[in-house]
Motif scaffolding. Structure first.
Motif, PDB file in Angstrom:
ATOM      1  N   MET A 127      80.751 -32.996  37.214  1.00 38.84           N
ATOM      2  CA  MET A 127      79.373 -32.527  37.395  1.00 38.84           C
ATOM      3  C   MET A 127      79.053 -31.962  36.149  1.00 38.84           C
ATOM      4  SD  MET A 127      79.630 -31.638  41.451  1.00 38.84           S
ATOM      5  CE  MET A 127      77.758 -31.082  41.712  1.00 38.84           C
ATOM      6  N   ALA A 128      79.908 -31.158  35.695  1.00 38.33           N
ATOM      7  CA  ALA A 128      79.624 -30.173  34.513  1.00 38.33           C
ATOM      8  C   ALA A 128      79.698 -30.864  33.127  1.00 38.33           C
ATOM      9  CB  ALA A 128      80.339 -29.136  34.504  1.00 38.33           C
ATOM     10  N   GLY A 129      80.914 -31.682  33.031  1.00 35.40           N
ATOM     11  CA  GLY A 129      80.998 -32.121  31.741  1.00 35.40           C
ATOM     12  C   GLY A 129      80.113 -32.887  30.772  1.00 35.40           C
ATOM     13  N   PRO A 130      79.722 -34.171  31.724  1.00 36.00           N
ATOM     14  CA  PRO A 130      78.519 -34.912  31.010  1.00 36.00           C
ATOM     15  C   PRO A 130      77.488 -34.113  30.578  1.00 36.00           C
ATOM     16  CG  PRO A 130      79.772 -35.970  32.911  1.00 36.00           C
ATOM     17  CD  PRO A 130      80.179 -34.573  33.029  1.00 36.00           C
ATOM     18  N   ALA A 131      77.009 -33.195  31.543  1.00 34.63           N
ATOM     19  CA  ALA A 131      75.649 -32.368  31.297  1.00 34.63           C
ATOM     20  C   ALA A 131      76.091 -31.651  29.958  1.00 34.63           C
ATOM     21  CB  ALA A 131      75.319 -31.633  32.523  1.00 34.63           C
ATOM     22  N   ILE A 132      77.149 -31.045  29.937  1.00 34.58           N
ATOM     23  CA  ILE A 132      77.322 -30.323  28.779  1.00 34.58           C
ATOM     24  C   ILE A 132      77.362 -31.112  27.357  1.00 34.58           C
ATOM     25  CG2 ILE A 132      79.414 -28.804  27.586  1.00 34.58           C
ATOM     26  CD1 ILE A 132      79.858 -27.470  30.208  1.00 34.58           C
ATOM     27  N   ALA A 177      75.230 -32.988  22.410  1.00 30.63           N
ATOM     28  CA  ALA A 177      74.845 -34.148  21.500  1.00 30.63           C
ATOM     29  C   ALA A 177      73.478 -34.095  20.897  1.00 30.63           C
ATOM     30  CB  ALA A 177      75.250 -35.440  22.121  1.00 30.63           C
ATOM     31  N   THR A 178      72.601 -33.738  21.881  1.00 30.98           N
ATOM     32  CA  THR A 178      71.225 -33.315  21.596  1.00 30.98           C
ATOM     33  C   THR A 178      70.890 -32.360  20.826  1.00 30.98           C
ATOM     34  OG1 THR A 178      70.633 -32.517  23.865  1.00 30.98           O
ATOM     35  CG2 THR A 178      70.383 -34.868  23.456  1.00 30.98           C
ATOM     36  N   SER A 179      71.730 -31.251  20.793  1.00 38.79           N
ATOM     37  CA  SER A 179      71.364 -29.915  20.133  1.00 38.79           C
ATOM     38  C   SER A 179      71.981 -29.692  18.524  1.00 38.79           C
ATOM     39  CB  SER A 179      71.968 -28.802  20.958  1.00 38.79           C
ATOM     40  OG  SER A 179      71.557 -28.744  22.223  1.00 38.79           O
ATOM     41  N   GLY A 189      83.468 -35.025  26.074  1.00 35.23           N
ATOM     42  CA  GLY A 189      83.781 -35.700  24.900  1.00 35.23           C
ATOM     43  C   GLY A 189      83.535 -37.287  25.092  1.00 35.23           C
ATOM     44  N   ALA A 190      83.781 -37.859  26.221  1.00 37.07           N
ATOM     45  CA  ALA A 190      83.448 -39.062  26.568  1.00 37.07           C
ATOM     46  C   ALA A 190      82.200 -39.715  26.383  1.00 37.07           C
ATOM     47  CB  ALA A 190      84.065 -39.395  28.156  1.00 37.07           C
ATOM     48  N   VAL A 191      81.011 -38.623  27.029  1.00 38.21           N
ATOM     49  CA  VAL A 191      79.792 -38.928  26.798  1.00 38.21           C
ATOM     50  C   VAL A 191      79.621 -38.948  25.399  1.00 38.21           C
ATOM     51  CG1 VAL A 191      77.502 -38.008  27.104  1.00 38.21           C
ATOM     52  CG2 VAL A 191      79.192 -38.210  29.176  1.00 38.21           C
ATOM     53  N   ILE A 192      79.722 -37.871  24.519  1.00 36.02           N
ATOM     54  CA  ILE A 192      79.430 -37.445  23.032  1.00 36.02           C
ATOM     55  C   ILE A 192      79.862 -38.634  22.449  1.00 36.02           C
ATOM     56  CG2 ILE A 192      79.840 -36.143  20.972  1.00 36.02           C
ATOM     57  CD1 ILE A 192      79.954 -33.605  23.278  1.00 36.02           C
ATOM     58  N   LEU A 193      81.140 -39.253  22.654  1.00 36.85           N
ATOM     59  CA  LEU A 193      81.646 -40.452  21.894  1.00 36.85           C
ATOM     60  C   LEU A 193      80.722 -41.493  21.865  1.00 36.85           C
ATOM     61  CD1 LEU A 193      84.005 -41.785  20.196  1.00 36.85           C
ATOM     62  CD2 LEU A 193      85.113 -42.296  22.460  1.00 36.85           C
ATOM     63  N   ARG A 195      89.461 -30.446  31.893  1.00 37.57           N
ATOM     64  CA  ARG A 195      88.625 -31.751  31.982  1.00 37.57           C
ATOM     65  C   ARG A 195      87.204 -31.754  31.806  1.00 37.57           C
ATOM     66  NH1 ARG A 195      91.723 -31.409  38.125  1.00 37.57           N
ATOM     67  NH2 ARG A 195      93.806 -32.406  37.202  1.00 37.57           N
ATOM     68  N   VAL A 196      86.593 -30.292  31.864  1.00 39.80           N
ATOM     69  CA  VAL A 196      85.361 -30.087  31.160  1.00 39.80           C
ATOM     70  C   VAL A 196      85.038 -30.811  30.162  1.00 39.80           C
ATOM     71  CG1 VAL A 196      83.407 -28.699  30.797  1.00 39.80           C
ATOM     72  CG2 VAL A 196      84.756 -28.283  32.912  1.00 39.80           C
TER      73      VAL A 196
END
Length: 450
Positions: free
Chosen positions: A151-156, A161-163, A32-36, A26-27
């Motif tokens: 809590m962890a997935g979107p932050a990662i 995506a910024t790195s 992936g949803a945020v990066i998309l 799930r992480v």
């Protein structure tokens, strides 16, 4: 409350493995949803609305695929269901990061249609691995692990995506999710208690059903003059539909709250606080899930849904970021318990041989609720300001919870008035949303099972 209830659940190897695999799968899924979204906006130069259409295409495909993939799990087992999905996922996400907008929409939809049904698989493994009296505790752990991954997935995802270039970040994240799915295929955990492997075989007792250890269980009889509950394929009865409605309403409230949080913090001029406020919301749900799992009894699905909706309304009264953070943390307390209760109740209402399909319907109901909640809250915010986002989804949640509770009470009274059990008659089923006790099943606790 008995925190020691978690000890025997965590002592089971299959349950521990399922919880760990669930977190690992799930992480990268949340990331992936945020990066998309960021990929569509930054790399493709499209609007947030167009990014939302990509997400919507994937979400609709996942909702459509849920019952279908679940039915395949019931009929042909884990490996034959997951194997083709892994191939499709690898092809889609190896190509999708490097194409234009419209092909990306198509690849996202195709990947959603063949998504690995991890939620359904892992919940079936957990339900199968523990005795009936430990089911709520085990499912609460799964909900809490889901909150941790959220809590962890979107932050990662934001960090990746910024790195990196968003295309490479999307590729790495999605293929990591596929790798976790391959581990699930490799482990091949049993999904049912009546078989030694994960590929259920139909036996002579399939029309009657199977008990906790594979023994034949007679199909329930209907008293003379009574009508059996209406159903779809003998699966979706009225009580099942009521629980699915509660599941859909729970995510309607949650997705509406999600949108309203962003609107509120933007109104306060604290857009930079969105991340940690969402984390507090998830932390409240995490604590609530752990408390519910250690509670001494199951609670009605409709009571929990009503409580979730009722505790969401006061957030609209926040006067600034500090009070908003406190109120949103409190509103999160019943998130995980409500979802846990819907899964637990469905597992008791539906025969084991249909559980994969039912978990698929459960996932589709929750996806549908999410799809409705966000635009409903958005419409309310556009016309009345951010407090109305919380007020509207809260009101809908309370209304549906009250309707479901009254219907279950009425159904219980009607059943009691029409049946007059004599000596040795089977006890009446509990109302929808209330887990049956050992005595109601007529079995000692030591023999309880699904």
């Amino acid at each position: 409350m008995n925190l020691g209830a978690y000890r025997p659940v965590l002592a089971d190897r299959d349950t521990r493995n399922a919880l760990l695999l669930g977190f690992l799968i799930r992480v990268p899924m949340w990331a992936g949803a945020v990066i998309l979204t960021l990929h569509v906006v930054t790399s493709l130069g499209r609007s947030y609305g167009e990014a939302g259409l990509v997400t919507a295409a994937s979400t609709v495909a996942v909702a459509v695929s849920g019952p279908w993939r679940g039915r395949l799990l019931d009929r042909i087992g884990l490996r034959r269901t997951v194997g083709p999905s892994l191939v499709v996922q690898v092809v889609c996400w190896s190509v999708a990061p490097w194409v234009g907008y419209l092909p990306l929409v198509a690849f996202a939809a195709l990947a959603g249609l063949f998504v690995v049904p991890t939620f359904s698989i892992l919940r079936q493994v957990i339900i199968r691995s523990v005795p009936s009296e430990q089911r709520r505790t085990a499912l609460s752990l799964d909900s809490s692990a889901t909150e941790l991954s959220f809590m962890a997935g979107p932050a990662i995802g934001v960090w990746l995506a910024t790195s990196w270039q968003t295309g490479w970040a999307l590729l790495v994240c999605e293929l990591t999710s596929v790798a976790a799915g391959f581990v699930l295929w490799l482990v091949n955990p049993p999904l049912t208690s009546g078989s030694a492997d994960a590929s259920p075989e139909r036996g002579p007792h399939d029309e009657q059903g199977e008990g906790a250890r594979g023994e034949a269980v007679a199909a329930p009889t209907v008293p003379a003059g009574e009508r059996a509950p209406r159903s779809v394929r003998g699966l979706v009865t009225v009580p099942v539909a009521a629980v699915l409605l509660a599941a859909a309403c729970s995510t309607l409230v949650l997705s509406g709250t999600d949108v309203s949080i962003v609107a509120a913090l933007r109104s306060f001029g604290a857009t930079g606080s969105i991340g940690w406020v969402l984390a507090l919301w998830g932390a409240g749900s995490l604590v609530g899930g752990l408390v519910y799992g250690a509670w001494h009894r199951s609670l009605s699905v409709f009571w929990l849904l009503g409580g979730l909706a009722a505790t969401t309304a006061p957030v609209a009264l926040a006067l600034g970021v500090p009070s908003f953070a406190v109120l949103i943390t409190v509103s999160g307390f019943l998130c995980a318990p409500t979802i846990t209760a819907t899964v637990e109740q469905l597992s008791r209402l539906v025969p084991e041989r249909f559980r994969g399909e039912m978990m698929g319907w459960h996932g589709s109901a929750m996806t549908a609720g999410s799809a409705v909640g966000a635009p409903v809250a958005g419409f309310a915010i556009d016309h009345g300001g951010w407090p109305w986002g919380f007020a509207v989804v809260s009101g809908l949640g309370v209304l549906i919870a009250a309707t479901g509770w009254l219907a279950s009470r009425r159904g219980g009274r009607v059943a009691a008035s029409r049946t007059a059990p004599g000596p040795g008659a089977a006890p009446a089923a509990p109302p929808v949303g209330v887990a049956p006790t050992d005595s109601e099943r007529g079995l000692p606790a030591a023999s309880m099972g699904d």
